[in-house]
Design a protein around this motif. Structure first.
Motif, PDB file in Angstrom:
ATOM      1  N   LEU A 268     -27.071 -25.769 -33.204  1.00  0.00           N
ATOM      2  CA  LEU A 268     -27.790 -25.697 -34.461  1.00  0.00           C
ATOM      3  C   LEU A 268     -27.664 -24.283 -35.011  1.00  0.00           C
ATOM      4  CD1 LEU A 268     -29.988 -26.654 -36.543  1.00  0.00           C
ATOM      5  CD2 LEU A 268     -31.671 -25.736 -34.886  1.00  0.00           C
ATOM      6  N   ARG A 269     -27.265 -24.201 -36.266  1.00  0.00           N
ATOM      7  CA  ARG A 269     -27.147 -22.887 -36.897  1.00  0.00           C
ATOM      8  C   ARG A 269     -27.988 -22.861 -38.156  1.00  0.00           C
ATOM      9  NH1 ARG A 269     -20.554 -22.277 -36.769  1.00  0.00           N
ATOM     10  NH2 ARG A 269     -20.313 -22.349 -34.501  1.00  0.00           N
ATOM     11  N   MET A 270     -28.738 -21.799 -38.298  1.00  0.00           N
ATOM     12  CA  MET A 270     -29.545 -21.632 -39.507  1.00  0.00           C
ATOM     13  C   MET A 270     -29.387 -20.189 -39.942  1.00  0.00           C
ATOM     14  SD  MET A 270     -32.924 -23.889 -38.582  1.00  0.00           S
ATOM     15  CE  MET A 270     -33.808 -22.542 -37.793  1.00  0.00           C
ATOM     16  N   ARG A 271     -29.490 -19.986 -41.218  1.00  0.00           N
ATOM     17  CA  ARG A 271     -29.419 -18.604 -41.724  1.00  0.00           C
ATOM     18  C   ARG A 271     -30.119 -18.547 -43.068  1.00  0.00           C
ATOM     19  NH1 ARG A 271     -25.533 -22.588 -41.924  1.00  0.00           N
ATOM     20  NH2 ARG A 271     -24.216 -21.597 -40.349  1.00  0.00           N
ATOM     21  N   SER A 272     -30.666 -17.383 -43.370  1.00  0.00           N
ATOM     22  CA  SER A 272     -31.264 -17.173 -44.693  1.00  0.00           C
ATOM     23  C   SER A 272     -30.996 -15.741 -45.118  1.00  0.00           C
ATOM     24  CB  SER A 272     -32.770 -17.463 -44.669  1.00  0.00           C
ATOM     25  OG  SER A 272     -33.439 -16.553 -43.826  1.00  0.00           O
ATOM     26  N   LEU A 273     -30.703 -15.605 -46.387  1.00  0.00           N
ATOM     27  CA  LEU A 273     -30.442 -14.277 -46.956  1.00  0.00           C
ATOM     28  C   LEU A 273     -31.758 -13.658 -47.398  1.00  0.00           C
ATOM     29  CD1 LEU A 273     -27.204 -15.094 -48.938  1.00  0.00           C
ATOM     30  CD2 LEU A 273     -27.454 -13.344 -47.161  1.00  0.00           C
ATOM     31  N   PRO A 274     -31.895 -12.364 -47.180  1.00  0.00           N
ATOM     32  CA  PRO A 274     -30.861 -11.416 -46.770  1.00  0.00           C
ATOM     33  C   PRO A 274     -30.870 -11.027 -45.300  1.00  0.00           C
ATOM     34  CG  PRO A 274     -32.727 -10.214 -47.661  1.00  0.00           C
ATOM     35  CD  PRO A 274     -33.111 -11.677 -47.673  1.00  0.00           C
ATOM     36  N   ASN A 275     -31.627 -11.720 -44.403  1.00  0.00           N
ATOM     37  CA  ASN A 275     -31.745 -11.036 -43.114  1.00  0.00           C
ATOM     38  C   ASN A 275     -31.850 -11.882 -41.850  1.00  0.00           C
ATOM     39  OD1 ASN A 275     -34.449 -11.874 -43.114  1.00  0.00           O
ATOM     40  ND2 ASN A 275     -35.081  -9.979 -42.106  1.00  0.00           N
ATOM     41  N   PHE A 276     -31.403 -13.118 -41.860  1.00  0.00           N
ATOM     42  CA  PHE A 276     -31.616 -13.929 -40.647  1.00  0.00           C
ATOM     43  C   PHE A 276     -30.466 -14.875 -40.360  1.00  0.00           C
ATOM     44  CE2 PHE A 276     -33.249 -18.002 -38.840  1.00  0.00           C
ATOM     45  CZ  PHE A 276     -33.629 -17.533 -37.592  1.00  0.00           C
ATOM     46  N   TRP A 277     -30.128 -15.003 -39.082  1.00  0.00           N
ATOM     47  CA  TRP A 277     -29.338 -16.135 -38.622  1.00  0.00           C
ATOM     48  C   TRP A 277     -29.672 -16.439 -37.172  1.00  0.00           C
ATOM     49  CZ3 TRP A 277     -26.122 -11.696 -39.854  1.00  0.00           C
ATOM     50  CH2 TRP A 277     -25.603 -11.030 -38.762  1.00  0.00           C
TER      51      TRP A 277
ATOM     52  N   TRP B 242     -29.902 -19.904 -50.790  1.00  0.00           N
ATOM     53  CA  TRP B 242     -29.884 -18.639 -50.037  1.00  0.00           C
ATOM     54  C   TRP B 242     -30.217 -18.884 -48.562  1.00  0.00           C
ATOM     55  CZ3 TRP B 242     -34.900 -17.686 -48.297  1.00  0.00           C
ATOM     56  CH2 TRP B 242     -35.911 -18.413 -48.978  1.00  0.00           C
ATOM     57  N   PHE B 243     -30.235 -20.159 -48.182  1.00  0.00           N
ATOM     58  CA  PHE B 243     -30.567 -20.565 -46.804  1.00  0.00           C
ATOM     59  C   PHE B 243     -29.745 -21.812 -46.505  1.00  0.00           C
ATOM     60  CE2 PHE B 243     -33.239 -22.411 -49.945  1.00  0.00           C
ATOM     61  CZ  PHE B 243     -33.052 -23.753 -49.715  1.00  0.00           C
ATOM     62  N   ALA B 244     -29.572 -22.100 -45.251  1.00  0.00           N
ATOM     63  CA  ALA B 244     -28.867 -23.329 -44.864  1.00  0.00           C
ATOM     64  C   ALA B 244     -29.088 -23.578 -43.387  1.00  0.00           C
ATOM     65  CB  ALA B 244     -27.368 -23.204 -45.159  1.00  0.00           C
ATOM     66  N   ALA B 245     -29.042 -24.832 -43.018  1.00  0.00           N
ATOM     67  CA  ALA B 245     -29.106 -25.222 -41.609  1.00  0.00           C
ATOM     68  C   ALA B 245     -28.076 -26.315 -41.402  1.00  0.00           C
ATOM     69  CB  ALA B 245     -30.507 -25.727 -41.248  1.00  0.00           C
ATOM     70  N   ASP B 246     -27.356 -26.242 -40.315  1.00  0.00           N
ATOM     71  CA  ASP B 246     -26.461 -27.341 -39.981  1.00  0.00           C
ATOM     72  C   ASP B 246     -26.260 -27.352 -38.481  1.00  0.00           C
ATOM     73  OD1 ASP B 246     -24.012 -25.626 -39.306  1.00  0.00           O
ATOM     74  OD2 ASP B 246     -24.361 -25.078 -41.413  1.00  0.00           O
ATOM     75  N   ARG B 247     -25.713 -28.445 -38.009  1.00  0.00           N
ATOM     76  CA  ARG B 247     -25.417 -28.568 -36.583  1.00  0.00           C
ATOM     77  C   ARG B 247     -23.948 -28.899 -36.464  1.00  0.00           C
ATOM     78  NH1 ARG B 247     -28.692 -29.367 -32.074  1.00  0.00           N
ATOM     79  NH2 ARG B 247     -30.538 -29.618 -33.408  1.00  0.00           N
ATOM     80  N   THR B 248     -23.280 -28.282 -35.505  1.00  0.00           N
ATOM     81  CA  THR B 248     -21.869 -28.573 -35.299  1.00  0.00           C
ATOM     82  C   THR B 248     -21.620 -28.708 -33.794  1.00  0.00           C
ATOM     83  OG1 THR B 248     -19.623 -27.935 -35.934  1.00  0.00           O
ATOM     84  CG2 THR B 248     -21.079 -26.168 -35.199  1.00  0.00           C
ATOM     85  N   VAL B 249     -20.423 -29.108 -33.445  1.00  0.00           N
ATOM     86  CA  VAL B 249     -20.150 -29.340 -32.014  1.00  0.00           C
ATOM     87  C   VAL B 249     -19.516 -28.117 -31.375  1.00  0.00           C
ATOM     88  CG1 VAL B 249     -19.969 -31.832 -32.200  1.00  0.00           C
ATOM     89  CG2 VAL B 249     -17.937 -30.393 -32.635  1.00  0.00           C
ATOM     90  N   LEU B 250     -19.589 -28.082 -30.052  1.00  0.00           N
ATOM     91  CA  LEU B 250     -18.934 -27.026 -29.279  1.00  0.00           C
ATOM     92  C   LEU B 250     -17.620 -27.561 -28.716  1.00  0.00           C
ATOM     93  CD1 LEU B 250     -22.028 -25.557 -27.414  1.00  0.00           C
ATOM     94  CD2 LEU B 250     -20.557 -24.320 -29.026  1.00  0.00           C
ATOM     95  N   ALA B 251     -16.780 -26.619 -28.279  1.00  0.00           N
ATOM     96  CA  ALA B 251     -15.498 -27.014 -27.715  1.00  0.00           C
ATOM     97  C   ALA B 251     -15.684 -27.739 -26.383  1.00  0.00           C
ATOM     98  CB  ALA B 251     -14.625 -25.780 -27.521  1.00  0.00           C
ATOM     99  N   GLU B 252     -14.653 -28.466 -26.037  1.00  0.00           N
ATOM    100  CA  GLU B 252     -14.674 -29.199 -24.772  1.00  0.00           C
ATOM    101  C   GLU B 252     -14.964 -28.242 -23.620  1.00  0.00           C
ATOM    102  OE1 GLU B 252     -11.182 -31.625 -24.784  1.00  0.00           O
ATOM    103  OE2 GLU B 252     -11.632 -32.390 -22.759  1.00  0.00           O
TER     104      GLU B 252
END
Lengths: 424, 424, 424
Positions: A304-313, A267-277
């Motif tokens: 960095l993106r994180m989110r948890s249910l039911p109320n956060f990102w 019900w939660f997750a964190a990951d990192r991804t890249v931005l466009a050029e």
């Protein structure tokens, strides 16, 4: 709503499709969602720096229930039901403030910052004050984030901690400050807000700013070779520089990272991804809009993106982070607080300006709340029939709905199971 | 509300009297009225000239359900549920407009003007687009009026067509235009609006303008000989001139023409009656306020009146027509759109002015909505007891209530009969 | 709400504690309270001098039900349901006014000031007008106060009369006038307003003005000897002067007089108590703010207090009186009318000024409505648990709740008992 009616309603969802109309209108279902999901799960309450010193507090309301979060005299963050144990009067009325003690404005019952009843002058002899302290709520702190659970039997928090703590470390939320908060009252059921959040299928049409900075609108199937190569290059560049410092690009392809994952109790997750050029950060022109946060040494850290249910990102760039806290006001209105965070030492108008910091996400937010409102109007129609979800673009909407149904099923009336727990 | 409770409630009406309090307050009954009467019957949607060209559309809402009416590429008028087949988002948001194609503002699902799904880029392979067109609604056009029915099994429309087409022909609604529209939110249950419409007992007190132009307040029993002679003279004069052209005075005595007629399945009616001496048209001073409409050759044509349950009426004079479209917003608010029509070639401020065109009916409308509001407040009282309806003045209120009860009885939950049909 | 559910709910109150959350939220319970307590009990409607002459009227609404109070041609005060016997339209729309006859604004049905239907021109022959008069309501007048009961079987009024008449005589309410009325919409359930009224535990914190003038905050247990002596001296002084004239100090100790007394069927009470040293009247500085009322010969008369459940109280000083009339708007809003009375011969700006007359109670009122609002917000929380009531300070809150529960228990659905009656 008894268990039979509830299960009958839950069974009306057709696999791979949206939810039927009743899910956005039935008041008994909403009451059950409050009980099961909103009072049963872990709610993001705010940031630790909002209650920096003993006696600093913040409050929030979920459904009609007010919660008080306070730094106690030992420096710990605690949460309580924000109502007097005497006649139920709301204790702390402001969204945030500071008190030496919690004094009820009605009859002056007085509680310490630890929630103990220390004075109820005027009551009769023989009252056991030790049994009349504020009702405590389960509270957890991780990486500068405060979580509260209203249930007496909260789901395990450790799995979220294990996921968020390392991911958030370089961002330094503990040493951030709020540059600006905006409260949005979204005229839509809370589930529509999440359904919107869980796909970027709509980004091309709704978010002209957002899509310039992010790879979310692409998926493996439809991204061009050029796009794939750009993304791979950005991933490789960042990885080679920072992976050892925990700035690890874990989401390396287009489209949204998979979340939630009801089959694995996530019900939660964190990951990192890249931005466009050309984008150092999620700003209108891609240029940095504030000093670097946390332990970052340059801008090349993706998001960095994180989110948890039911109320956060949260979306956290090198220089600022934008978070959202959702709270249902009623079955048709969701209050979303948007937070714009910068490093605590950054000075407004010197190190950053709001006119450069805000627009990217304020526009994106308002675009989303507007479309959610029109979707709510549409699903209110007797002519609405849930349609198919795109297997390539809306897998996370499907995942969200499966998570939601699983939560309600597991928590049928009278059932005290805890499906919010991550499966070990 | 189950069938037993419904029937028990319906049985509480005392013959010849108004409806008991619960009929104006019970939310379950209102939901059933929506289903049975508003989603089951033919609704007046607007005029054909409002959607003159392919791609022109209008929308309206009944209860919480939005309907889209559009001229298609073949020039036909079609109606659809105004929600996307994907996630249910409302498609066309304006009251009226023009589109090349119907593009959902959320994920760009695109429908032709015929309602076919022509593009849903981003969905997975193998989706059968032919099954995902907009959900069509039964649509009929007669004499420039557009009717829509939300039911899959609509009542027969031919009887209304047979009645309206010849009656309306000389008025030329097809070649009219809207000089002005006014939306009124009446703070009363929709049935109170109809009860008000179905009698002119209240005209003497409430409508000082209206009674100067019309014979409605008189009935056979109480009209003086002088009044009867004036009316007879007007009837004879008009008949002798125009009857051969279909301008036939079918309602030749005082009081309102009988409508509805539940015993004969009549939920619509058209008739023509005469105006008072000195009144060429329903204007404040009786003088014409616009060029002649349709095929009329002079003013001496009386007034054409048409109405259909549950949501339409019109008064059409030689030079202009004033129509009303009713739509329930909720159990206590009825939205009435007032239309002022003139010939399509008439030019504002040259051939007509709004200050002369509007007052007669705008005043009459507002007088009615005001008294409906006070009646709603009264029937909310536990002290309200339905009183006797005047057999000489309120026979049509009684007829309306009998029609209403018959509709609900015939359409008890699970019953698919179609009492709105005229008995052959 | 059937009887079983009701009784189960009533049984959830824990002795000596407040009411559980459902009592402030359950709409079915509210509907039952309306039926049982508000439509079953005696309601204070206003003062006789408000309807001084035949044809003078006042109206008020309880729940959604409007009541008309009128002085008839014989000079008696009567009350009726304020709706037409024909179609239920509200008859008199203003809060107060004067009419020669009561004419329905819809179809001109006309009623005499005695409520008889005298004209319904336009109805059919053979109607029995004698059966279509306004529906009368039980009405009583005592000491210038008008009481109305909506029930066909009202509780005995004589006990209240026996208590109020002698107590109120010297105050002369019959010869008062309204210097000012203020309508307050309190955002709280009506019971919270009474719970607030029935204790002065909150006065120290909430009412800095009020506590200077009154001994209510003291109770036998906690008052200092100095306070007791001051109070005893004031009692002795007043008694010796005025007791023979009926100006009898019946409440001679600190704290609130006991009220209500459900065990003895007492839903009304009158008593007189003393004011603090330096206070001739309940004004900001204790100085008189208007000429003496009634038969008082000097200021040394303490304060006459009267109250009746469910909707009236008054504090009457030597020179002015401040009354409150409560009416529920819905389960969460209570409309309180505050009346400031002075002698009918007093002239504004000469004998009294509003800026000196109003503040004491206007401030006290607003302080109370504010705290009631925050208590309502608190009891809405799932975290609210009814706490213990102070046996020394809140005995009257407990008494009020026991009265309330007894009323509902005695009056279970279908039961026509009359617990509001004083036990002989």
């Amino acid at each position: 709503m008894n268990k039979t009616d509830l299960e009958a309603l839950l069974d009306t969802r057709r696999e791979g499709h949206g939810l039927p109309r009743a899910f956005y209108q039935n008041e008994a279902l909403y009451a059950f969602e409050l009980e099961r999901i909103w009072h049963g799960g872990w709610l993001f309450a705010g940031f630790t720096f909002e209650v920096k010193n003993p006696g600093d507090y913040l409050t929030f309301s979920v459904g009609g229930t007010s919660v008080l979060v306070m730094r106690d005299d030992a420096g710990d963050v605690r949460a309580f039901h924000n109502v007097c144990r005497h006649r139920g009067t709301l204790l702390c009325r402001a969204d945030a403030g500071h008190v030496r003690a919690i004094v009820c404005p009605y009859h002056s019952w007085t509680y310490s910052r630890q929630g103990e009843l220390v004075n109820c002058h005027g009551m009769h002899e023989g009252l056991d004050k030790s049994k009349l302290g504020l009702r405590p709520l389960a509270t957890e702190v991780v990486a500068g984030l405060i979580y509260v659970c209203l249930s007496a039997d909260p789901p395990a928090f450790a799995p979220l901690r294990d996921e968020f703590a390392p991911a958030a470390r370089p961002q330094g939320f503990e040493h951030a400050k709020i540059a600006r908060m905006v409260e949005y009252d979204v005229e839509a059921n809370w589930k529509l807000v999440w359904e919107n959040n869980r796909e970027c299928f709509h980004c091309q049409r709704c978010h002209p700013q957002y899509v310039k900075a992010n790879f979310d609108i692409y998926d493996e199937g439809t991204a061009s070779e050029a796009v794939k190569q750009k993304m791979a290059a950005a991933v490789a560049r960042t990885q080679s520089k920072w992976a050892a410092q925990g700035i690890d690009i874990t989401h390396t392809h287009g489209g949204l990272a998979t979340f939630p994952d009801p089959d694995n109790g996530l019900w939660f997750a964190a990951d990192r991804t890249v931005l466009a050029e050309g984008f150092d950060t999620e700003s209108m022109d891609g240029q940095r809009v504030a000093p670097l946060m946390g332990s970052y040494q340059d801008a090349d850290v993706g998001v960095l993106r994180m989110r948890s249910l039911p109320n956060f990102w949260v979306h956290a760039s090198c220089d600022h982070a934008v978070a959202a806290r959702l709270l249902p006001v009623n079955s048709r209105v969701t209050r979303v607080r948007g937070y714009w965070l910068v490093n605590e030492t950054a000075r407004e108008d010197e190190d950053y300006t709001l006119d450069r910091l805000l627009p990217f996400w304020h526009l994106t937010n308002e675009q989303d709340w507007d479309i959610c409102k029109w979707q709510q109007k549409g699903v209110d129609s007797v002519g609405y029939e849930p349609g198919p979800l795109s297997r390539v673009k809306e897998y996370n909407v499907d995942a969200f709905l499966r998570w939601y149904l699983k939560e309600l099923r597991a928590g049928g009336p009278g059932v005290a199971s805890r499906p919010l727990t991550r499966v070990a």
